[in-house]
Motif scaffolding. Sequence first.
Motif, PDB file in Angstrom:
ATOM      1  N   TRP A 266       0.538  -1.176   0.258  1.00  9.20           N
ATOM      2  CA  TRP A 266      -0.122   0.166  -0.224  1.00  9.20           C
ATOM      3  C   TRP A 266       0.585   1.059   0.173  1.00  9.20           C
ATOM      4  O   TRP A 266       0.676   1.864  -0.566  1.00  9.20           O
ATOM      5  CB  TRP A 266      -1.134  -0.454   1.332  1.00  9.20           C
ATOM      6  CG  TRP A 266      -2.196   1.440   0.883  1.00  9.20           C
ATOM      7  CD1 TRP A 266      -2.882   1.449   0.319  1.00  9.20           C
ATOM      8  CD2 TRP A 266      -1.282   2.430   2.301  1.00  9.20           C
ATOM      9  NE1 TRP A 266      -3.803   2.716   0.925  1.00  9.20           N
ATOM     10  CE2 TRP A 266      -2.961   2.967   2.034  1.00  9.20           C
ATOM     11  CE3 TRP A 266      -0.982   3.190   3.019  1.00  9.20           C
ATOM     12  CZ2 TRP A 266      -3.107   4.805   2.332  1.00  9.20           C
ATOM     13  CZ3 TRP A 266      -0.716   4.254   3.425  1.00  9.20           C
ATOM     14  CH2 TRP A 266      -2.241   4.997   3.402  1.00  9.20           C
ATOM     15  N   THR A 267       1.957   1.106   0.179  1.00  8.91           N
ATOM     16  CA  THR A 267       2.733   2.665   0.790  1.00  8.91           C
ATOM     17  C   THR A 267       3.710   2.766   0.128  1.00  8.91           C
ATOM     18  O   THR A 267       3.452   3.925  -1.285  1.00  8.91           O
ATOM     19  CB  THR A 267       3.768   2.107   1.625  1.00  8.91           C
ATOM     20  OG1 THR A 267       3.188   2.097   3.143  1.00  8.91           O
ATOM     21  CG2 THR A 267       4.739   4.092   1.616  1.00  8.91           C
ATOM     22  N   LYS A 268       4.136   1.369  -0.996  1.00  6.91           N
ATOM     23  CA  LYS A 268       4.710   1.389  -2.120  1.00  6.91           C
ATOM     24  C   LYS A 268       3.873   2.492  -3.343  1.00  6.91           C
ATOM     25  O   LYS A 268       4.165   3.340  -4.157  1.00  6.91           O
ATOM     26  CB  LYS A 268       5.145   0.142  -2.399  1.00  6.91           C
ATOM     27  CG  LYS A 268       6.493  -0.057  -1.898  1.00  6.91           C
ATOM     28  CD  LYS A 268       7.882   0.229  -1.936  1.00  6.91           C
ATOM     29  CE  LYS A 268       8.673   0.094  -1.312  1.00  6.91           C
ATOM     30  NZ  LYS A 268       9.178   0.330   0.321  1.00  6.91           N
ATOM     31  N   LEU A 269       2.696   1.794  -3.456  1.00  9.50           N
ATOM     32  CA  LEU A 269       1.120   2.272  -4.374  1.00  9.50           C
ATOM     33  C   LEU A 269       1.354   3.786  -3.851  1.00  9.50           C
ATOM     34  O   LEU A 269       1.108   4.020  -4.797  1.00  9.50           O
ATOM     35  CB  LEU A 269       0.295   1.060  -3.957  1.00  9.50           C
ATOM     36  CG  LEU A 269      -0.713   0.874  -5.424  1.00  9.50           C
ATOM     37  CD1 LEU A 269      -0.166   0.320  -7.018  1.00  9.50           C
ATOM     38  CD2 LEU A 269      -2.512   0.113  -4.964  1.00  9.50           C
ATOM     39  N   LYS A 270       0.973   3.958  -3.334  1.00  9.42           N
ATOM     40  CA  LYS A 270       0.596   5.541  -2.750  1.00  9.42           C
ATOM     41  C   LYS A 270       1.896   6.188  -3.120  1.00  9.42           C
ATOM     42  O   LYS A 270       2.188   7.223  -3.658  1.00  9.42           O
ATOM     43  CB  LYS A 270       0.691   5.323  -1.455  1.00  9.42           C
ATOM     44  CG  LYS A 270      -0.545   7.117  -0.396  1.00  9.42           C
ATOM     45  CD  LYS A 270      -0.483   6.601   0.617  1.00  9.42           C
ATOM     46  CE  LYS A 270       0.255   7.455   1.616  1.00  9.42           C
ATOM     47  NZ  LYS A 270      -0.169   8.095   2.716  1.00  9.42           N
TER      48      LYS A 270
ATOM     49  N   LYS B  60      -6.009  -6.553   0.541  1.00 10.08           N
ATOM     50  CA  LYS B  60      -6.037  -5.462   0.302  1.00 10.08           C
ATOM     51  C   LYS B  60      -4.735  -4.566   0.209  1.00 10.08           C
ATOM     52  O   LYS B  60      -3.882  -5.457   1.183  1.00 10.08           O
ATOM     53  CB  LYS B  60      -7.169  -4.816   0.726  1.00 10.08           C
ATOM     54  CG  LYS B  60      -6.692  -5.271   2.740  1.00 10.08           C
ATOM     55  CD  LYS B  60      -7.459  -3.990   3.090  1.00 10.08           C
ATOM     56  CE  LYS B  60      -7.130  -4.107   5.092  1.00 10.08           C
ATOM     57  NZ  LYS B  60      -8.043  -3.352   5.657  1.00 10.08           N
ATOM     58  N   PRO B  61      -4.035  -4.069  -0.310  1.00  7.34           N
ATOM     59  CA  PRO B  61      -2.515  -3.905  -0.037  1.00  7.34           C
ATOM     60  C   PRO B  61      -2.162  -3.668   1.072  1.00  7.34           C
ATOM     61  O   PRO B  61      -0.719  -3.995   1.022  1.00  7.34           O
ATOM     62  CB  PRO B  61      -2.207  -2.437  -0.798  1.00  7.34           C
ATOM     63  CG  PRO B  61      -3.726  -2.101  -2.227  1.00  7.34           C
ATOM     64  CD  PRO B  61      -4.375  -3.001  -1.494  1.00  7.34           C
ATOM     65  N   GLU B  62      -2.687  -3.231   1.671  1.00  4.13           N
ATOM     66  CA  GLU B  62      -2.107  -2.803   3.697  1.00  4.13           C
ATOM     67  C   GLU B  62      -1.795  -4.450   3.633  1.00  4.13           C
ATOM     68  O   GLU B  62      -0.792  -4.327   4.828  1.00  4.13           O
ATOM     69  CB  GLU B  62      -3.276  -2.765   4.287  1.00  4.13           C
ATOM     70  CG  GLU B  62      -3.853  -1.191   3.605  1.00  4.13           C
ATOM     71  CD  GLU B  62      -4.942  -0.367   2.946  1.00  4.13           C
ATOM     72  OE1 GLU B  62      -5.486   0.029   3.846  1.00  4.13           O
ATOM     73  OE2 GLU B  62      -4.859  -1.362   2.129  1.00  4.13           O
ATOM     74  N   ASN B  63      -2.349  -5.145   3.367  1.00  2.00           N
ATOM     75  CA  ASN B  63      -2.501  -6.945   3.982  1.00  2.00           C
ATOM     76  C   ASN B  63      -1.199  -7.656   3.361  1.00  2.00           C
ATOM     77  O   ASN B  63      -1.719  -8.962   3.336  1.00  2.00           O
ATOM     78  CB  ASN B  63      -3.676  -7.517   4.348  1.00  2.00           C
ATOM     79  CG  ASN B  63      -4.243  -6.856   5.760  1.00  2.00           C
ATOM     80  OD1 ASN B  63      -4.183  -6.399   5.931  1.00  2.00           O
ATOM     81  ND2 ASN B  63      -5.332  -7.221   5.445  1.00  2.00           N
TER      82      ASN B  63
ATOM     83  N   LYS C 241       4.356 -10.828   0.770  1.00  2.00           N
ATOM     84  CA  LYS C 241       3.606 -12.206   2.122  1.00  2.00           C
ATOM     85  C   LYS C 241       2.476 -11.134   2.667  1.00  2.00           C
ATOM     86  O   LYS C 241       1.948  -9.806   2.513  1.00  2.00           O
ATOM     87  CB  LYS C 241       4.213 -12.163   3.605  1.00  2.00           C
ATOM     88  CG  LYS C 241       5.674 -12.000   3.267  1.00  2.00           C
ATOM     89  CD  LYS C 241       6.608 -13.935   2.262  1.00  2.00           C
ATOM     90  CE  LYS C 241       8.595 -13.989   1.844  1.00  2.00           C
ATOM     91  NZ  LYS C 241       8.665 -14.874   2.820  1.00  2.00           N
ATOM     92  N   LEU C 242       1.546 -11.944   2.493  1.00  2.00           N
ATOM     93  CA  LEU C 242       0.190 -11.912   3.100  1.00  2.00           C
ATOM     94  C   LEU C 242       0.603 -11.843   4.955  1.00  2.00           C
ATOM     95  O   LEU C 242       0.550 -12.755   5.415  1.00  2.00           O
ATOM     96  CB  LEU C 242      -0.855 -13.431   3.189  1.00  2.00           C
ATOM     97  CG  LEU C 242      -1.778 -13.171   2.436  1.00  2.00           C
ATOM     98  CD1 LEU C 242      -1.925 -12.285   1.586  1.00  2.00           C
ATOM     99  CD2 LEU C 242      -2.678 -14.889   2.024  1.00  2.00           C
ATOM    100  N   VAL C 243      -0.413 -11.296   4.947  1.00  2.00           N
ATOM    101  CA  VAL C 243      -0.510 -11.389   6.979  1.00  2.00           C
ATOM    102  C   VAL C 243      -1.909 -10.722   6.831  1.00  2.00           C
ATOM    103  O   VAL C 243      -2.886 -10.480   6.652  1.00  2.00           O
ATOM    104  CB  VAL C 243       0.579  -9.913   7.607  1.00  2.00           C
ATOM    105  CG1 VAL C 243       1.706 -10.150   6.993  1.00  2.00           C
ATOM    106  CG2 VAL C 243       0.070  -8.466   6.929  1.00  2.00           C
ATOM    107  N   ASP C 244      -2.223 -10.683   8.555  1.00  2.00           N
ATOM    108  CA  ASP C 244      -3.346 -10.587   8.880  1.00  2.00           C
ATOM    109  C   ASP C 244      -4.721 -11.384   8.691  1.00  2.00           C
ATOM    110  O   ASP C 244      -5.298 -11.237   7.731  1.00  2.00           O
ATOM    111  CB  ASP C 244      -4.341  -8.832   8.815  1.00  2.00           C
ATOM    112  CG  ASP C 244      -4.864  -8.982   9.749  1.00  2.00           C
ATOM    113  OD1 ASP C 244      -5.979  -9.431  10.437  1.00  2.00           O
ATOM    114  OD2 ASP C 244      -5.784  -7.628   9.761  1.00  2.00           O
TER     115      ASP C 244
END
Length: 295
Positions: A102-106, A141-144, A154-157
């Motif tokens: 998500w950060t990289k996409l932003k 979602k990109p945050e995860n 890697k997948l988290v949460d």
Amino acid sequence: MRFQDLVPVLYQEGRFHGDPVTLGVGGFGRVELMTTLTHGKYYAMKRVSKKLIVAKRQEEHILFEKKILKVIQCDFIILHATFKDTRYIYMVMEFCSGGEIWTKLKERGRFEEPIAVFCTACVVEAFAYLHKNSIMYRDLKPENLLMDVKGYVKLVDFGFAKELVRGEKTYSFVGTPEYIAPEIIKNQGHDYAVDFWSLGVLIFELLVGPPFSSSEPQKIYSKILDGVPKYPPYLSEAAKSIISKLCPRPGQRLGNTKNGIKDVRHHGPCYINFDRFPHDQAKADEEFSDWDRDF
């Protein structure tokens, strides 16, 4: 690994100098950067308030998250150990130094197609493992999505993950609004197909931006029920093809038909990036001048 062997990593500069490094903060707690007493390796430790878990009636979710993360042996999913005390439960995970997608996409706005393909392929491998073990993820979602030191995603949460017997459906309303599949919104019952819908939404977001966005969840749901938005002209035929195949009705979704997730892995014939042309059945006239004798 013993809990007492873990020590917080401290900020070495700036306004938080000397404070523990926090990697993220959420509704249930925070994720902090830890190391071992020998400073051999770094870990991300998720700390969650037990009192808050009880207040929000999330005990079953947390216990299930621990259960699945303890048995998972997959390079694209990460957990090392769990601990507890009277105040918190702790989940110690691999530290992914690349941070959130998500950060990289932003920062970038949108990804080039090869990068989006690589990120998506990592998610597909995580889904393949989970689905094979009868687990729906339900919160893509990109945050995860976190990147490790080599750039693997890697997948988290696993707070919304759920075990489900093949052929059965569940009716809980879960997920992040922009990524929720139509059948969840309509309360028609859902299964593994929701993960493939969210994969289509993720690919669109990586290449273009969020397909369904609004400050109000109800407006987001209306857009989702209206269908996938228009594709911008710079999107390749291959990208349009996979998104459109991941986002129709559940029974027709790529990954949710007879061949399963293999169809997602092998999506796209070799001619995918070429325009389509009708077959030419007319034959050219014959020609006998012999100009082509040395051809």
